[in-house]
Design a protein around this motif. Structure first.
Motif, short mmCIF file in Angstrom:
data_model
loop_
_atom_site.label_atom_id
_atom_site.label_comp_id
_atom_site.label_asym_id
_atom_site.label_seq_id
_atom_site.Cartn_x
_atom_site.Cartn_y
_atom_site.Cartn_z
N LYS A 4 -19.54 -38.37 38.53
CA LYS A 4 -18.09 -38.26 38.49
C LYS A 4 -17.58 -38.71 37.14
CE LYS A 4 -17.55 -42.76 40.71
NZ LYS A 4 -17.03 -43.49 41.84
N PRO A 5 -16.40 -38.23 36.75
CA PRO A 5 -15.83 -38.63 35.47
C PRO A 5 -15.42 -40.10 35.50
CG PRO A 5 -14.24 -37.33 36.70
CD PRO A 5 -15.52 -37.31 37.48
N ASN A 6 -15.57 -40.76 34.36
CA ASN A 6 -15.20 -42.18 34.32
C ASN A 6 -13.77 -42.40 33.81
OD1 ASN A 6 -15.32 -41.95 31.51
ND2 ASN A 6 -17.42 -42.73 31.42
N LEU A 7 -13.11 -41.33 33.39
CA LEU A 7 -11.72 -41.38 32.91
C LEU A 7 -11.55 -42.38 31.76
CD1 LEU A 7 -9.77 -41.24 36.31
CD2 LEU A 7 -10.51 -39.34 34.86
N TRP A 16 -13.36 -42.16 43.77
CA TRP A 16 -12.99 -40.74 43.89
C TRP A 16 -11.49 -40.57 44.15
CZ3 TRP A 16 -15.38 -36.80 42.09
CH2 TRP A 16 -16.76 -36.83 41.93
N GLU A 17 -10.89 -41.47 44.91
CA GLU A 17 -9.45 -41.36 45.19
C GLU A 17 -8.64 -41.42 43.89
OE1 GLU A 17 -5.99 -43.74 47.62
OE2 GLU A 17 -8.07 -43.89 48.30
N PHE A 23 -6.06 -36.22 38.55
CA PHE A 23 -6.03 -34.78 38.31
C PHE A 23 -5.13 -34.02 39.28
CE2 PHE A 23 -10.16 -35.96 36.41
CZ PHE A 23 -9.94 -35.46 35.13
N ARG A 24 -4.26 -34.73 39.98
CA ARG A 24 -3.37 -34.11 40.97
C ARG A 24 -2.57 -32.97 40.35
NH1 ARG A 24 0.45 -38.18 43.22
NH2 ARG A 24 -1.43 -38.93 44.21
N GLY A 25 -2.54 -31.85 41.07
CA GLY A 25 -1.75 -30.70 40.63
C GLY A 25 -2.48 -29.79 39.66
N SER A 26 -3.70 -30.14 39.28
CA SER A 26 -4.44 -29.30 38.34
C SER A 26 -5.60 -28.62 39.06
CB SER A 26 -4.97 -30.14 37.17
OG SER A 26 -6.03 -30.96 37.62
N GLU A 27 -6.20 -27.68 38.40
CA GLU A 27 -7.36 -26.99 38.95
C GLU A 27 -8.54 -27.96 39.12
OE1 GLU A 27 -9.26 -24.13 40.87
OE2 GLU A 27 -7.19 -23.95 40.16
N TYR A 31 -11.37 -28.61 42.08
CA TYR A 31 -12.79 -28.63 41.75
C TYR A 31 -13.45 -29.89 42.30
CZ TYR A 31 -16.96 -29.24 38.86
OH TYR A 31 -18.24 -29.46 38.43
N PHE A 32 -12.88 -31.06 42.00
CA PHE A 32 -13.47 -32.32 42.46
C PHE A 32 -13.40 -32.46 43.98
CE2 PHE A 32 -12.65 -33.72 37.98
CZ PHE A 32 -14.00 -33.84 37.64
N THR A 33 -12.38 -31.92 44.59
CA THR A 33 -12.29 -31.93 46.06
C THR A 33 -13.44 -31.12 46.65
OG1 THR A 33 -9.89 -32.18 45.97
CG2 THR A 33 -10.83 -31.37 48.04
N LYS A 34 -13.72 -29.96 46.08
CA LYS A 34 -14.83 -29.14 46.57
C LYS A 34 -16.17 -29.84 46.35
CE LYS A 34 -12.49 -24.73 46.00
NZ LYS A 34 -12.46 -23.46 45.28
#
Length: 93
Positions: A4-7, A16-17, A23-27, A31-34
């Motif tokens: 996962k990304p470390n931001l 993950w939350e 990334f809310r509202g972006s593609e 992707y991360f949800t999938k």
């Protein structure tokens, strides 16, 4: 676990939350949800393609068939015009 990304938070990577909120509202949220729901699998491209023979051995076509979960290797080979590579053998150099 899943990569996962470390931001940019190297000392305390986000959960993950927090990543999904970031990334809310972006593609990327989709992707991360999938990825989390296991409906998509992320793969990592080797940084140096000349190192591939150290990790994988055999004929290209056989390797693709073995790893091809969605049965697209023939279409990918055709699109990339790599049909003749299908019978090439990868050897450790």
């Amino acid at each position: 676990g899943k990569m996962k990304p470390n931001l940019g938070k190297f000392d305390s990577p986000p959960d993950w939350e927090e990543i999904l909120v970031h990334f809310r509202g972006s593609e990327l949220q989709n992707y991360f949800t999938k990825i989390l729901e296991d409906t998509m699998k992320a793969t990592i491209k080797p940084q140096y393609v000349d190192h591939i023979p150290r990790a994988v051995r055999g004929q290209v076509g056989d390797i693709l068939k073995k790893k091809d979960e969605v049965r697209l290797s023939v279409q990918i080979l055709c699109v990339r015009q790599c049909i003749r590579c299908n019978s090439c053998t990868l050897l450790v150099s």
